[in-house]
Structure formats: C-alpha cells, structure tokens
Scaffold this active site. Sequence first.
Site: not given
Ligand code: ADP
Length: 456
Positions: A120, A163, A206, A242, A296, A299
């Site tokens: 990421k 993260k 943030k 989702k 990829r 869904v």
């Molecule tokens: P993963 O790869 O584990 O799915 P993502 O980075 O896509 O992780 O984040 C998954 C979900 O987490 C997002 O759809 C959102 O709901 C929440 N999220 C991620 N980053 C943020 C952020 N900076 N602020 C608020 N919510 C976040």
Amino acid sequence: MTRADQQTVFIANRGEIALRIIRACRRLGLRVVCGYSEADRGAPYLDLADAAICIGPAPASKSYLNIPAVIQAARLLGADLVHPGYGFLSENAGFAEAVTAAGMRLIGPSADVMRRMGDKVEAKAAMIAAGVPCVPGPDSTLPKDPAAIAAIAEEIGYPVILKAAGGGGGRGMRIVRDPAALAEACMLTRQEAERFFGNPDIYMEKFLQRPRHVEIQILADAHGTALWLGDRDCSMQRRHQKLIEEAPAPGIDRALIAEIGARCAASCREIGYVGAGTFEFLYEDGQFYFIEMNTRIQVEHPVTELVTGLDIVALQIDVALGAALPLSQDQVASAGHAIECRINAEDPESFSPSPGRVTGLHLPGGPGIRVETHIVAGAEVSAHYDSMIAKVIAHGATREEALSRACTALAELRIDGVRCNATLHAALLADPGFVAGGVSIHHFEQWLAAQEKADV
Ligand code: ADP
C-alpha cells in the site's frame, strides 16, 4: 483457426466467480477447466467445465491457497492460462510467479506490478507520482523513533489511522485519536502486521470522519490502452466488508469523476498494468483520496457491466490472450443505474454464518434483474469458505427504478435450509438515508445501532 482451438483456461477459484468465469470462457469459445476442493466435489457448476480435478481437502490452506497443488492441477489439465478470480491467490505475487515459471499465463498483471501495487505504501507513492490524490500522510513507512512518529501525527493532525503496508481484508488497521495512545497503537499494529501479513511495516494517514467508498474500474491491454469503465459506490459496509454496491456513485460531480478516472487510466499506462483492476478511494467533502488498488476482478464488477454493457470478465481474458481492447475511452458509455446486494448465508441479525444444505431455491428474474450464483436446490453451503452465496443485481433507467427492481427481486428470492440476509437487504433498500443516496462508510453500522435501540 481461432485462438479458441488452442487455449485452455484453468480457474483457481470456486463458487459464483468460478461459474462467472466458465460462462465468459464459453462465450469466447475457450476450453475451461477447474480445480476444486473435497468440499466442492460434485458442485453442479463444475459440470459446466470441460474437466475438473480435486486439488485438496476442504480447508482453503490445503486446496485453493495451496500453490503447488493449484499449479500441478492446472498443468495436468493442459492449461495455458490461469484465472485467479477474487480472494484466495488472486493478489499473491508469488502465485503469479509460479504460474509463469510453470509456462502458463496469469489472467492479471505481472508479478512485479502486482507486488508493487499490493504494497500500500508503494502504491500510494506511485499514485502521488501519477497525480492521483491520496489521503494526507507520508508515502513512506513509519520510522522506529517514537518522537519522529509523534511529529508525523502532529503534522497530519488527529485522528490518524495506522495501517499495515502489506495489509488487506480490513485487517491491520488502527485509529488513534489521542497522542497519548500513539506509541502503544504503533506497537500493536506492527505486531498484527507481522502476524497477518509477514511484514511489520506500517504507515500513517489522516483518519477521515465521514467518507464514502468510491472506486474506479479500469481495464488495460498490453498494447498501451488503459480505459476507466466508470465508478462504483460501495459505502454500505459492515466491518469493512461491502454489502451493497451501486454504479454510478450518486450525487458526485461527473466531471470530477472523469478527471479521477482519466488519472487512474494514465497511471495504469505508466506502471505497465495489464488486466482488470480497481482503484479504491475515500470521498469526502467533494475530494477523492486514493487508498488502495485491487489488482484483480472484484465481486461487484456486475454493476459496472450492467451500466456499460461490457463483459468485463471476457475482456479481461481477451487482454490476457494478447488482444487489443476493442474500444476507446469515448466509446465507454454509461446507461442507467445498477445496484448489487450480496446475499450471504448468515443470520440477518447476528451475522453468524449459516452453513448447511439448501433444500429449496427460487431465484428472481424479470426485466433488469441479474442473479449470479452457483447455488442450486440440494447444494451444500460449506462452512469452510466465505458466506456469500449469491448476488442479486438490478438495473434500471434511473436509480429509483433500479432500487424498485431490486426490492421486487429480493421479495421474490427464496432460499430454504440455510438462513440468508435477504430481509436485511430489503430493509436497507427502504432506509430513507440509503434511498436519498450518498451515505458514508459508517451508515450501515449506525443504522444497525439505531435498529437495536428501537428494539429495546
Ligand atoms: P483493506 O485493504 O484491508 O480493505 P483499505 O485501505 O481498503 O483496507 O481500507 C478498508 C476500509 O477502511 C475503507 O473502505 C474504509 O472504510 C476504511 N478506511 C481506510 N482508510 C481510512 C482513512 N484514512 N480514513 C477513514 N477510513 C478509512
């Protein structure tokens, strides 16, 4: 002579997406073969393949995630290409390498591109370079020094989110609202990152308070064409999973989406991306913030198929076969609105999985309704895999029409023998917040909390 006479696609997946890929291969006239686990032996969708072979016991780690077993099965069945579907090995760069090393082609980007976009932090750096806006925060992993970390958090401004650089599936994330909690939160997130993803690197950004989840579907060939096929709103989530997706995202300035879409396509050309992919964004106060790329098929691809009229899975296979995309960006159209409800075999109130035998099944139909499922009456829903057993997708000329068709379809759907969340979907589609459009990623959990309060 057609390529169809020569090529065999092996599906390294199961369930509804395996059936979806079988159908796309049939349409393209390709030979299609499957690997299945002992739990999926005898599943009716396997009869639609030209051949199928058992790859191991029910636990995914011993079958669908077992790279040597999958590669061996693909070779035994004479595969030229391997379709990984979603989940399982679909974003595993080691698997992509193993496929290539065994003399086959993966239907997806190269292992290098997959590795780069799967990290990421690297993905974020690549996006910033391509002019795609990201969530505020450094495009590098956090240093070890606590004082330096605290300074980064101050600069971003609380609340922040930690993260895992190698994270996915909603795991390895932690929100920090207060400087006093920062050091311990870093330690815990690093430990989780190491445990879940084998990589202790973490980064900080943030934490946005009320964002929507909006994503862009892209498709790129090996001849330098990369298209964006529109946007989807997937804000209706529970625990980052989702539940309902729709296309297009309601109430967002189309010119802004077109600008973001064009940048996503441009960055695909820049990194040499080939295949289908999705750029995920958070959207808040009129701004898009990139969070990650999925390398990829997803869904929720059918909602984009219904509004664009394109067969994304067939095009994905075509570009893996070396074909040039048969259309240009200005030929990508969008008509009407589509909504997808993920039907899970689970208790609609407790969300606990409800595996077992489906004793009776009635699937909805009629104008604008598409159902994707591998389930038939008599089928066994295994406790070993994801609980999603069907997707009910509705298309209409307007969002109202799509919503109304989805409601009619959900009322018609009948699944006996296992519990499913169709009633929950029906309630959500009638929720005034959702009907108005544009809810945040917290809407569903807030809605649930309100229901619970109303029940006591
Ligand atoms: P993963 O790869 O584990 O799915 P993502 O980075 O896509 O992780 O984040 C998954 C979900 O987490 C997002 O759809 C959102 O709901 C929440 N999220 C991620 N980053 C943020 C952020 N900076 N602020 C608020 N919510 C976040």
